[in-house]
Structure formats: structure tokens, C-alpha cells
Design a protein around this motif. Structure first.
Motif, PDB file in Angstrom:
ATOM      1  N   VAL A  77      -6.417  -0.615  -4.763  1.00  0.00           N
ATOM      2  CA  VAL A  77      -5.638  -1.822  -5.048  1.00  0.00           C
ATOM      3  C   VAL A  77      -5.155  -1.827  -6.493  1.00  0.00           C
ATOM      4  O   VAL A  77      -4.008  -2.181  -6.773  1.00  0.00           O
ATOM      5  N   SER A  82      -4.926 -10.780  -1.644  1.00  0.00           N
ATOM      6  CA  SER A  82      -5.550  -9.534  -1.202  1.00  0.00           C
ATOM      7  C   SER A  82      -5.594  -8.487  -2.308  1.00  0.00           C
ATOM      8  O   SER A  82      -6.327  -7.519  -2.214  1.00  0.00           O
ATOM      9  N   PHE A  83      -4.819  -8.670  -3.344  1.00  0.00           N
ATOM     10  CA  PHE A  83      -4.764  -7.711  -4.436  1.00  0.00           C
ATOM     11  C   PHE A  83      -5.352  -8.260  -5.732  1.00  0.00           C
ATOM     12  O   PHE A  83      -5.397  -7.566  -6.726  1.00  0.00           O
ATOM     13  N   GLY A 135      -2.615   4.700  -1.523  1.00  0.00           N
ATOM     14  CA  GLY A 135      -2.549   3.484  -0.713  1.00  0.00           C
ATOM     15  C   GLY A 135      -2.039   3.774   0.683  1.00  0.00           C
ATOM     16  O   GLY A 135      -2.538   3.231   1.666  1.00  0.00           O
ATOM     17  N   ASN A 192     -10.417 -11.562  -5.297  1.00  0.00           N
ATOM     18  CA  ASN A 192     -10.131 -11.640  -3.875  1.00  0.00           C
ATOM     19  C   ASN A 192     -11.337 -12.189  -3.134  1.00  0.00           C
ATOM     20  O   ASN A 192     -12.439 -11.673  -3.256  1.00  0.00           O
ATOM     21  N   PHE A 223       0.818  -1.205   0.000  1.00  0.00           N
ATOM     22  CA  PHE A 223       0.000   0.000   0.000  1.00  0.00           C
ATOM     23  C   PHE A 223       0.856   1.260   0.000  1.00  0.00           C
ATOM     24  O   PHE A 223       0.396   2.322  -0.403  1.00  0.00           O
ATOM     25  N   ARG A 259     -11.881   0.483  -2.433  1.00  0.00           N
ATOM     26  CA  ARG A 259     -10.725  -0.368  -2.141  1.00  0.00           C
ATOM     27  C   ARG A 259     -10.174  -0.976  -3.425  1.00  0.00           C
ATOM     28  O   ARG A 259      -8.963  -1.031  -3.626  1.00  0.00           O
ATOM     29  N   GLN A 260     -11.062  -1.419  -4.302  1.00  0.00           N
ATOM     30  CA  GLN A 260     -10.602  -2.001  -5.569  1.00  0.00           C
ATOM     31  C   GLN A 260      -9.842  -0.966  -6.399  1.00  0.00           C
ATOM     32  O   GLN A 260      -8.852  -1.299  -7.047  1.00  0.00           O
TER      33      GLN A 260
END
Length: 178
Positions: free
Chosen positions: A150, A165-166, A81, A170, A75, A146-147
Motif C-alpha cells: 500500500v 483502505s490505503f 500491487g 485503516n 493496486f 500489505r502495508q
């Protein structure tokens, strides 16, 4: 007898403190400059405030919450991030002063994040954390945001793409969509 009891108590505290600051196998133990004195309390804060969901050593059930170990450092590949980590409601509203919250986030990024943390990443300081935590997320479509974050992280650090997680599929994101 009293001296012996005190000595045993001190030894016990030392042993507990040693356990609390011992990283998980395979986790980078280095802390950023100036953070060594906050390490034990940061780990304790992590265990009390984050470890219940993210796991004692940063491993969790990806369908519930994202893993941190070996991933959270990515991040810091983008300014968005970096801000994201502190603006998360569970972080922004933590019952800690900003200097202790900075130490906690630095513990997660530099210790749990391990090699995922960029070599040139600078530690968070109290002023940055204080500013960011006063801008917590208040959006209803958090998953979409969040997407987007990411996607930017993966673009800046392509090596992040192979971590669940990325990934676009996910399990954490997929579970929340249903």
C-alpha cells in the motif's frame, strides 16, 4: 402453450442477466478490450466468491475487509500491487480456471475500481494469472506486507492516500492488530 412458456423463460433469463451485469451507481461500466464476453460470468463469479465479504457492489465494512469500489484499481499503479491482487489466497486458490479468474480480477479492477484504475492499465490475461496464482502468499505477517504494498501504491498514485483502505490508520489493519 409450450412456446409461450419457453419465451417467458428466455425473457426471465435475459432480465436476470441484465441485472447481473448492471454496475452500481457511480461505478465505471467500461470493460477492458476483449473482456466484454466474460463480463456476466465474471460478475457472477464475483458475487459468488467475493461479494459475501466485499459486498454486492464492492462496498464492505472496512473494519472487516477493504472496500473495492473506487479503490482497487490503485493496486495497478505498481507491479507489486498488480501481483498482490492475484497472489491473495482467496484469489489464488479460487476454484476457477485461470482465464475465468483473469476475467474476474479484470471485472473487479476495471468495473468496481472505476476511476482508480490507471488509464494505461492493461487487463490481466490467463497466462499472467496462472503464473501469479502459483505464487500465493504464504507469510505469517501478511498485514505488514500489505502495508508495504500500500505504501508503494500511495507513492506511485498519491491520490490513493485519501481512501481509507490505503490510510495508515485503516480500520481493517487496526482491527487485525488487536
Amino acid at each position: 402453450m409450450r412456446i409461450r412458456t419457453r419465451l417467458h423463460a428466455l425473457l426471465g433469463v435475459g432480465m436476470v442477466a441484465g441485472v447481473l451485469v448492471t454496475p452500481a451507481p457511480g461505478v465505471r461500466a467500461a470493460t477492458p478490450p476483449g473482456e466484454a464476453t466474460h463480463r456476466a460470468s465474471a460478475r457472477t463469479s464475483y458475487l459468488l466468491g467475493c461479494g459475501g465479504c466485499h459486498g454486492e457492489h464492492g462496498h464492505s465494512s472496512p473494519a472487516i475487509v477493504p472496500d473495492l469500489t473506487g479503490q482497487i484499481g490503485y493496486f495497478l499503479c505498481t507491479p507489486e500491487g498488480r501481483a498482490y491482487l492475484v497472489r491473495l489466497p482467496n484469489v489464488a486458490f479460487a476454484h476457477l480456471p485461470s482465464d475465468q479468474l483473469a476475467a474476474l480480477v479484470n471485472y473487479m479492477v476495471f468495473t468496481l475500481g472505476g476511476s482508480s484504475t490507471p488509464k494505461d492499465a492493461r487487463p490481466y490475461d490467463a497466462a499472467e494469472v496462472d503464473r501469479l496464482r502459483h505464487e500465493p502468499f504464504r507469510m505469517t505477517d501478511f498485514i505488514a506486507y500489505r502495508q508495504k504494498i500500500v505504501a508503494g501504491v500511495v507513492h506511485a498514485c498519491p491520490q490513493a492516500a485519501h481512501f481509507s483502505s490505503f490510510a495508515p490508520d485503516n480500520p481493517y489493519v487496526m482491527a487485525l492488530k488487536h
